[in-house]
Enzyme design. Sequence first.
Site, short mmCIF file in Angstrom:
data_model
loop_
_atom_site.label_atom_id
_atom_site.label_comp_id
_atom_site.label_asym_id
_atom_site.label_seq_id
_atom_site.Cartn_x
_atom_site.Cartn_y
_atom_site.Cartn_z
N GLU A 84 0.84 -1.20 0.00
CA GLU A 84 0.00 0.00 0.00
C GLU A 84 0.88 1.24 0.00
O GLU A 84 0.40 2.35 0.22
CB GLU A 84 -0.95 0.00 1.20
CG GLU A 84 -0.28 -0.05 2.55
CD GLU A 84 -1.24 0.26 3.68
OE1 GLU A 84 -1.73 1.40 3.72
OE2 GLU A 84 -1.48 -0.63 4.51
N CYS A 118 -3.45 -3.25 4.36
CA CYS A 118 -2.54 -4.31 4.82
C CYS A 118 -2.90 -5.68 4.27
O CYS A 118 -2.29 -6.68 4.65
CB CYS A 118 -2.56 -4.35 6.35
SG CYS A 118 -2.28 -2.75 7.08
N HIS A 250 -2.97 -10.05 11.95
CA HIS A 250 -2.41 -8.78 11.51
C HIS A 250 -2.22 -7.94 12.77
O HIS A 250 -3.12 -7.88 13.62
CB HIS A 250 -3.37 -8.07 10.54
CG HIS A 250 -2.99 -6.65 10.31
ND1 HIS A 250 -1.80 -6.31 9.74
CD2 HIS A 250 -3.59 -5.48 10.64
CE1 HIS A 250 -1.69 -4.99 9.70
NE2 HIS A 250 -2.78 -4.46 10.25
N1 CAA Z 1 -0.10 3.59 30.78
C1 CAA Z 1 -0.69 2.46 30.32
N2 CAA Z 1 -1.68 2.46 29.38
C2 CAA Z 1 -2.08 3.65 28.89
C3 CAA Z 1 -1.52 4.87 29.33
C4 CAA Z 1 -0.49 4.81 30.31
N3 CAA Z 1 0.11 5.90 30.78
N4 CAA Z 1 -2.13 5.87 28.66
C5 CAA Z 1 -3.03 5.31 27.84
N5 CAA Z 1 -3.00 3.97 27.97
C6 CAA Z 1 -3.77 2.97 27.24
C7 CAA Z 1 -5.21 3.34 27.01
O1 CAA Z 1 -6.02 3.03 28.12
C8 CAA Z 1 -5.52 2.49 25.79
O2 CAA Z 1 -5.71 1.15 26.15
P1 CAA Z 1 -7.17 0.48 26.13
O3 CAA Z 1 -7.72 0.69 24.75
O4 CAA Z 1 -6.89 -0.95 26.43
O5 CAA Z 1 -7.93 1.20 27.19
C9 CAA Z 1 -4.21 2.52 25.01
O6 CAA Z 1 -3.21 2.90 25.94
C10 CAA Z 1 -4.20 3.50 23.87
O7 CAA Z 1 -4.63 4.73 24.36
P2 CAA Z 1 -5.75 5.57 23.59
O8 CAA Z 1 -6.89 4.69 23.21
O9 CAA Z 1 -6.03 6.81 24.34
O10 CAA Z 1 -4.87 5.91 22.29
P3 CAA Z 1 -5.18 6.92 21.14
O11 CAA Z 1 -6.65 7.01 20.90
O12 CAA Z 1 -4.44 8.16 21.43
O13 CAA Z 1 -4.49 6.17 19.90
C11 CAA Z 1 -4.86 4.46 18.22
C12 CAA Z 1 -4.55 4.76 19.69
C13 CAA Z 1 -6.29 4.88 17.91
C14 CAA Z 1 -4.68 2.98 18.00
C15 CAA Z 1 -3.88 5.27 17.33
O14 CAA Z 1 -2.55 4.92 17.64
C16 CAA Z 1 -4.11 5.06 15.85
O15 CAA Z 1 -4.96 5.70 15.25
N6 CAA Z 1 -3.32 4.14 15.19
C17 CAA Z 1 -3.45 3.85 13.77
C18 CAA Z 1 -4.70 3.04 13.46
C19 CAA Z 1 -4.59 1.60 13.90
O16 CAA Z 1 -3.51 1.07 14.14
N7 CAA Z 1 -5.75 0.91 13.97
C20 CAA Z 1 -5.78 -0.48 14.29
C21 CAA Z 1 -6.89 -1.23 13.57
S1 CAA Z 1 -6.84 -0.88 11.81
C22 CAA Z 1 -5.66 -1.94 11.17
O17 CAA Z 1 -5.33 -2.92 11.76
C23 CAA Z 1 -5.05 -1.59 9.84
C24 CAA Z 1 -3.72 -1.00 10.06
O18 CAA Z 1 -2.72 -1.68 10.09
C25 CAA Z 1 -3.60 0.46 10.23
#
Ligand code: CAA
Length: 460
Positions: A84, A118, A250
């Site tokens: 991609e 992916c 994945h």
């Molecule tokens: N200590 C321990 N844990 C902590 C913490 C701390 N100090 N602060 C936050 N966390 C935890 C949160 O509780 C959360 O865990 P849970 O979901 O288990 O509660 C985790 O850390 C992540 O925190 P947030 O949910 O607040 O994170 P975010 O919203 O800022 O970002 C994300 C997370 C949405 C995955 C972001 O990184 C993102 O958009 N990533 C790209 C998209 C992605 O990877 N999607 C996955 C599915 S799509 C796919 O698989 C295709 C692909 O490859 C992209």
Amino acid sequence: MWPENVGICAIEVVFPSQYVDQTELEQFDGASAGKYTIGLGQSKMGFCSDREDVASLCLTVVSRLIERNQIRPQDIGRLEVGTETIIDKSKSVKSVLMKLFADSGNTDIEGIDTTNACYGGTAALFNSVNWIESSSWDGRYALAVCADIAVYAKGAARPTGGAGAIAMLVGPNASLIFERGLRATHMEHVYDFYKPDLSSEYPTVDGKLSIQCYLSALDTCYQLYRKKFEKKYPDAAQVGLDNLDALIFHTPFCKLVQKSMARVVFNDFLLCKSTKRALKYPGLERFNDATLANTYFDRDVEKAFMIQFNDTFERKTRKSLLLANQVGNMYTPSVYSGLVSLLISNTPEELLGKRIGVFSYGSGLAASMYSILVTKDKQVFQQFVSKLDYVLPMLNTRKKIAPEVFSELMEVREKNNHAASYTPSGSVSALFPGTYYLKHVDDKYRRTYERTSVITNGVH
Ligand code: CAA
């Protein structure tokens, strides 16, 4: 007659020689301590300077696979690329790879590129298997190649980047055999993660939606896989996770996979006859009326199944997360880096004759679950796995780069994406031996590549 035992006969992985430490990145980004490491489950993130692009990654992985396994270029009849990371809207990465076959005179190689986030690598692999099982097959091997550079704009998604490439030699009498009739697919139209801005390497992401889409595609594929399993093996004592000795996913970040394993158990729980439920899932009666649709972000369900079935995760999945934890999301190669991790983290005897479930997900969305059977031939399998001896030493000789420098290198990539003419500034000496790299892009956007010297007694 169909060729027998079609599947993966050799596998090669490539990842960047540089990484950024996720604890240091948390501090640099001003994120709370533990968010990337514990919250997302990531330790290190591999990244490429402007010296590497998707074509150079593919050149590296294919040449290494051919050399390590002493394959004659004339013996490849199909080559598919799943990616991609688009550097040209018309010319395929596959066409660049034909450079590696020029000296042999073999131009009779079918296949081009496939794209859907992916999932492209899985499509390339399916196409390769299908070709060998079809009337078009001419007796030669196929090569399925997947590679990506996963980079995000500054912000919440950036720590879920990574990069890498995997090449898989596909043929009959394989070490990892595709189980016929056991492919379950789910595809639908959704904007969870996509790359509409063709001038940028960065995707547009709806993080929360992407997680929901991933989990719901997993539900659908797993339930369909179960149905197909039941049909293929009507006499099976049980249908469900017990039939899979390992399950790889994945892996956009490791924590999601841990949750996904719990989700698979939750599916088995919902599909379990009520008379057997109490025995098999003691203490979980309070979820008897739960539904899939209402529980994507239900922390009670998630936690209860994660805690109670942690040993299932440890036994079937944990070892497959080694490269994902150390390198990050590779996009198309991600799930196959899970396969490599599983192979190098077990003894060959532990995997002999076992069934490995594979869940591949690409946003947008396309997803499949299927299974692979490990050969029962100990000698063949030992030989196959021994070819991966280089992976851990290579992982351990990577260089750690400070987040400040990583951030600067990302800016260089960002500014010069699609620049012409352009000579990259990234260090060549920082690359692993035997790595192809981008030498120059001329004023007509034509790219030239060179290779760092190959050493045979080191990590290569
Ligand atoms: N200590 C321990 N844990 C902590 C913490 C701390 N100090 N602060 C936050 N966390 C935890 C949160 O509780 C959360 O865990 P849970 O979901 O288990 O509660 C985790 O850390 C992540 O925190 P947030 O949910 O607040 O994170 P975010 O919203 O800022 O970002 C994300 C997370 C949405 C995955 C972001 O990184 C993102 O958009 N990533 C790209 C998209 C992605 O990877 N999607 C996955 C599915 S799509 C796919 O698989 C295709 C692909 O490859 C992209």
